[in-house]
Every structure is written in C-alpha cells, then in structure tokens.
Design a protein around this motif. Structure first.
Motif, PDB file in Angstrom:
ATOM      1  N   ASP A 263       1.087  -1.176  -0.135  1.00 44.83           N
ATOM      2  CA  ASP A 263      -0.184   0.139   0.087  1.00 44.83           C
ATOM      3  C   ASP A 263       1.255   0.967  -0.121  1.00 44.83           C
ATOM      4  O   ASP A 263       0.521   2.210   0.163  1.00 44.83           O
ATOM      5  CB  ASP A 263      -1.464  -0.220   1.064  1.00 44.83           C
ATOM      6  CG  ASP A 263      -0.155   0.420   2.335  1.00 44.83           C
ATOM      7  OD1 ASP A 263       0.670  -0.041   2.525  1.00 44.83           O
ATOM      8  OD2 ASP A 263      -0.757   0.148   3.279  1.00 44.83           O
ATOM      9  N   SER A 264       1.985   0.941  -0.235  1.00 48.95           N
ATOM     10  CA  SER A 264       3.027   2.454  -0.379  1.00 48.95           C
ATOM     11  C   SER A 264       3.208   2.643  -1.435  1.00 48.95           C
ATOM     12  O   SER A 264       3.041   2.352  -2.287  1.00 48.95           O
ATOM     13  CB  SER A 264       4.739   2.021  -0.090  1.00 48.95           C
ATOM     14  OG  SER A 264       5.408   2.483  -0.141  1.00 48.95           O
ATOM     15  N   GLU A 265       3.237   3.947  -1.645  1.00 50.15           N
ATOM     16  CA  GLU A 265       3.180   5.402  -2.686  1.00 50.15           C
ATOM     17  C   GLU A 265       4.206   5.145  -3.173  1.00 50.15           C
ATOM     18  O   GLU A 265       4.138   5.030  -4.576  1.00 50.15           O
ATOM     19  CB  GLU A 265       3.223   6.574  -1.890  1.00 50.15           C
ATOM     20  CG  GLU A 265       1.762   7.137  -1.521  1.00 50.15           C
ATOM     21  CD  GLU A 265       2.173   8.324  -0.631  1.00 50.15           C
ATOM     22  OE1 GLU A 265       1.251   9.363  -0.970  1.00 50.15           O
ATOM     23  OE2 GLU A 265       2.606   8.329   0.794  1.00 50.15           O
ATOM     24  N   GLN A 266       5.410   4.047  -2.822  1.00 55.98           N
ATOM     25  CA  GLN A 266       6.653   4.109  -3.154  1.00 55.98           C
ATOM     26  C   GLN A 266       6.852   1.933  -4.418  1.00 55.98           C
ATOM     27  O   GLN A 266       7.379   1.745  -4.270  1.00 55.98           O
ATOM     28  CB  GLN A 266       7.814   4.250  -2.729  1.00 55.98           C
ATOM     29  CG  GLN A 266       7.896   5.923  -2.576  1.00 55.98           C
ATOM     30  CD  GLN A 266       8.431   7.043  -3.621  1.00 55.98           C
ATOM     31  OE1 GLN A 266       7.857   5.978  -4.784  1.00 55.98           O
ATOM     32  NE2 GLN A 266       8.988   7.607  -3.252  1.00 55.98           N
ATOM     33  N   TYR A 267       5.093   1.837  -3.874  1.00 55.33           N
ATOM     34  CA  TYR A 267       5.016   0.163  -4.221  1.00 55.33           C
ATOM     35  C   TYR A 267       5.863   0.222  -6.027  1.00 55.33           C
ATOM     36  O   TYR A 267       5.347   0.870  -6.254  1.00 55.33           O
ATOM     37  CB  TYR A 267       3.973  -0.189  -4.293  1.00 55.33           C
ATOM     38  CG  TYR A 267       3.470  -1.524  -4.192  1.00 55.33           C
ATOM     39  CD1 TYR A 267       4.089  -3.368  -3.422  1.00 55.33           C
ATOM     40  CD2 TYR A 267       3.070  -2.147  -5.881  1.00 55.33           C
ATOM     41  CE1 TYR A 267       4.442  -4.330  -3.742  1.00 55.33           C
ATOM     42  CE2 TYR A 267       2.676  -3.392  -5.941  1.00 55.33           C
ATOM     43  CZ  TYR A 267       3.359  -4.291  -4.718  1.00 55.33           C
ATOM     44  OH  TYR A 267       3.298  -5.886  -5.213  1.00 55.33           O
ATOM     45  N   ASN A 268       7.035  -1.148  -5.142  1.00 51.53           N
ATOM     46  CA  ASN A 268       7.219  -1.818  -6.695  1.00 51.53           C
ATOM     47  C   ASN A 268       7.200  -3.042  -7.325  1.00 51.53           C
ATOM     48  O   ASN A 268       7.615  -3.275  -6.498  1.00 51.53           O
ATOM     49  CB  ASN A 268       8.877  -1.445  -6.960  1.00 51.53           C
ATOM     50  CG  ASN A 268       9.299  -1.343  -8.797  1.00 51.53           C
ATOM     51  OD1 ASN A 268       9.173  -2.656  -9.051  1.00 51.53           O
ATOM     52  ND2 ASN A 268      10.161  -0.740  -9.238  1.00 51.53           N
ATOM     53  N   MET A 269       5.874  -3.337  -7.903  1.00 58.94           N
ATOM     54  CA  MET A 269       5.372  -5.018  -7.991  1.00 58.94           C
ATOM     55  C   MET A 269       6.279  -5.467  -7.958  1.00 58.94           C
ATOM     56  O   MET A 269       6.854  -6.526  -7.834  1.00 58.94           O
ATOM     57  CB  MET A 269       4.355  -5.356  -8.792  1.00 58.94           C
ATOM     58  CG  MET A 269       4.219  -6.904  -8.801  1.00 58.94           C
ATOM     59  SD  MET A 269       2.495  -6.867  -9.817  1.00 58.94           S
ATOM     60  CE  MET A 269       0.981  -6.054  -8.060  1.00 58.94           C
ATOM     61  N   GLU A 270       7.338  -5.664  -9.668  1.00 59.00           N
ATOM     62  CA  GLU A 270       8.395  -6.348  -9.534  1.00 59.00           C
ATOM     63  C   GLU A 270       9.717  -6.180  -8.780  1.00 59.00           C
ATOM     64  O   GLU A 270       9.530  -7.414  -8.655  1.00 59.00           O
ATOM     65  CB  GLU A 270       8.826  -5.447 -11.661  1.00 59.00           C
ATOM     66  CG  GLU A 270      10.689  -6.325 -11.865  1.00 59.00           C
ATOM     67  CD  GLU A 270      11.141  -5.102 -13.160  1.00 59.00           C
ATOM     68  OE1 GLU A 270      11.361  -6.239 -13.878  1.00 59.00           O
ATOM     69  OE2 GLU A 270      10.233  -4.375 -13.755  1.00 59.00           O
TER      70      GLU A 270
END
Length: 288
Positions: A263-270
């Motif tokens: 749920d982070s604004e910096q979430y990077n799924m890869e």
C-alpha cells in the motif's frame, strides 16, 4: 529515521509525476492488495491474538496453515504499523507454508490499526502521529517484545518446535529484525529486512554490532535512495557478517524506500516480487 526521508521522496515523486500518472499508480497500488495466490498455496487459518509482554498486551495478527505444523515467522511492519496491507502480506507468506505473526509495534499506545485505511505517510498529520508513536520505542523495547513474541509462538500448536523460526521487517522494522535475531539466536534461523533504516551506522547501539550474537542466515534488501544517502551502511553490514562468518545477502535494489509494502506510494511490484522470491529462498534453506 528512514521514514522521515521517505516522506521527502514521496513528495519529490509526486512533483515529477503528472496527475494522470500518479492516479494510475495509486489505482495499481490498490489493486495490489489482492496479490495473486501462489502456486501450491495451502489453506490457512487466521485470527487476531493478544500476547502478554513485559509492557502490556500486544494485539497481533496470527495466520498459519490449517493443518500440520510450520516454522514460525515474526513480521515487523513499517511505521504505519499493522494494517490490511500487512495482513495481506502475512497471509500470503502463511499460504506458502509458515506460521506468521504480524505484530502491532505500537500496542503500548494504541491498538491496530493506528492509521485509517488508505492513510499515507506523506500526509503531515499521519506522519506526525506515527512518528510520535515510533519515538516511544527503542532498542530495549525491541528486545523485550522480540522475546515475548518468540516465546508465544513456541506455545502454539501450528508452530514447529523442531524447525528454526524466521523474522522479517520493513523500514523501521529492520532494526527490530536484527535485534530479534540477536536476542533469541537459538530460535531464529533466518532474518530479512526490506528497505530497513538504521541497520548499520556509527551509533553505539547500531544493530550491526549485534551480528556476532546471531546465528541466523540473513537477507537485506536495500532501497537505492537509502544507499545513495549512506553508501557506507551496506559496507559496514557486509563486513559485520563476513567477520562473524554468517551467510548474508546484502543487495541494493533499483527501487525507492518503501517499495515492498503493497500500500506504499513507492510500491514497485516487480522489485517487491523479486525480494519476496529471495525471502522464500532464504526461508527454504534456513528453516528446512
């Protein structure tokens, strides 16, 4: 504190993104709360539990395979605490064969969740509130909590008594992971941090100084912007593990601080999926 720097990173990212782009990222982050079920995922049982510590009753989330026993894992959340995102992440880990305890590090002051669903650290009101809670924690509380949580897990039927436990932590949870591994070395076989803050420094109570007390294999996934601010931290960390003769993977990821929390604004799924795969690899070896 690493999360204070994270707020600056979020503001800069928002400045560089168009409204349309940022909106798309926000939607993606929301969708990520429904992580795909891993192949071979097992059925799990989940419950809210209260655990007695020297300072009171800690409200936590416990999720484990519905049958048999599995290695215990303590998850230390980031500064926004125990919330739906970390319940989702904990449940996913349990579905992959672990008895997972996600803790509320702020139980002394407030039951979880300590922020509203969807709250962002970049909101001054949110960051101010959680930083106040975080300042009430220290190296001593980390250790007393760690011992209480590990002891509680060892009383639970779904937790294997013959296999080592693991512990993971995000952002401010990073030092808690290292202090857990040092405080209960006979039980902790694997320790992992994700964009952890303050793991190695010149401070007298720097967590990396505890490495000689550990027996766990470790994984430390470092955010690229954290590394840019303090490139020597990873060097100190590697040197500590090498000197102690402990297996440790320390790597800088091409992602921003906060990239693993869904749920982070910096979430990077890869990159989050890559880090998760490394975690499973570590647990598969160290907790076998």
């Amino acid at each position: 504190m690493c999360d204070e720097l994270y707020a600056d990173d979020v503001k800069e990212s928002q400045r560089l993104l168009s409204r349309r782009d940022f909106g798309a990222i926000s939607v993606a982050a929301g969708v990520s709360m429904l992580l795909p079920r891993a192949e071979g995922a097992v059925a799990v049982t989940e419950e809210d539990v209260n655990i007695k510590t020297p300072d009171g009753m800690a409200d936590c989330y416990f999720v484990h395979p519905s049958s048999g026993t599995a290695p215990g894992v303590v998850v230390w959340p980031d500064i926004l605490g125990l919330r739906p995102a970390f319940r989702t992440m904990g449940k996913r880990l349990a579905e992959q064969g672990y008895s997972v305890l996600v803790v509320n590090p702020f139980y002394r002051s407030k039951k979880a969740p300590v922020v509203a669903v969807g709250a962002k650290f970049s909101d001054p009101a949110v960051s101010g509130a959680v930083q106040l809670l975080a300042r009430q924690l220290n190296a001593t509380t980390h250790v007393t909590d760690a011992k209480a949580f590990i002891a509680w897990l060892d009383t639970q039927t779904p937790v294997s008594k013959t296999r080592k436990m693991g512990t993971t932590g995000y952002c401010m949870g990073g030092p808690m992971v290292m202090r857990t591994a040092a405080a209960v070395p006979g039980r902790i076989g694997a320790a992992a941090t994700f964009h952890g803050g303050g793991l190695a420094s010149a401070a007298a109570d720097s967590p990396h100084l505890l490495v000689p007390q550990m027996k766990a294999q470790s994984l430390h996934c470092v955010a690229q912007n954290d590394d840019m601010r303090d490139p020597n931290a990873k060097v100190l960390l590697k040197q500590a593990f090498d000197k102690a003769g402990l297996a440790a993977e320390v790597e800088v990821y091409p992602a921003m601080h906060g990239w693993c929390a869904i749920d982070s604004e910096q979430y990077n799924m890869e990159q989050a999926e890559r880090a998760h795969a490394r975690l499973l690899s570590l647990f598969g070896k160290a907790l076998a």
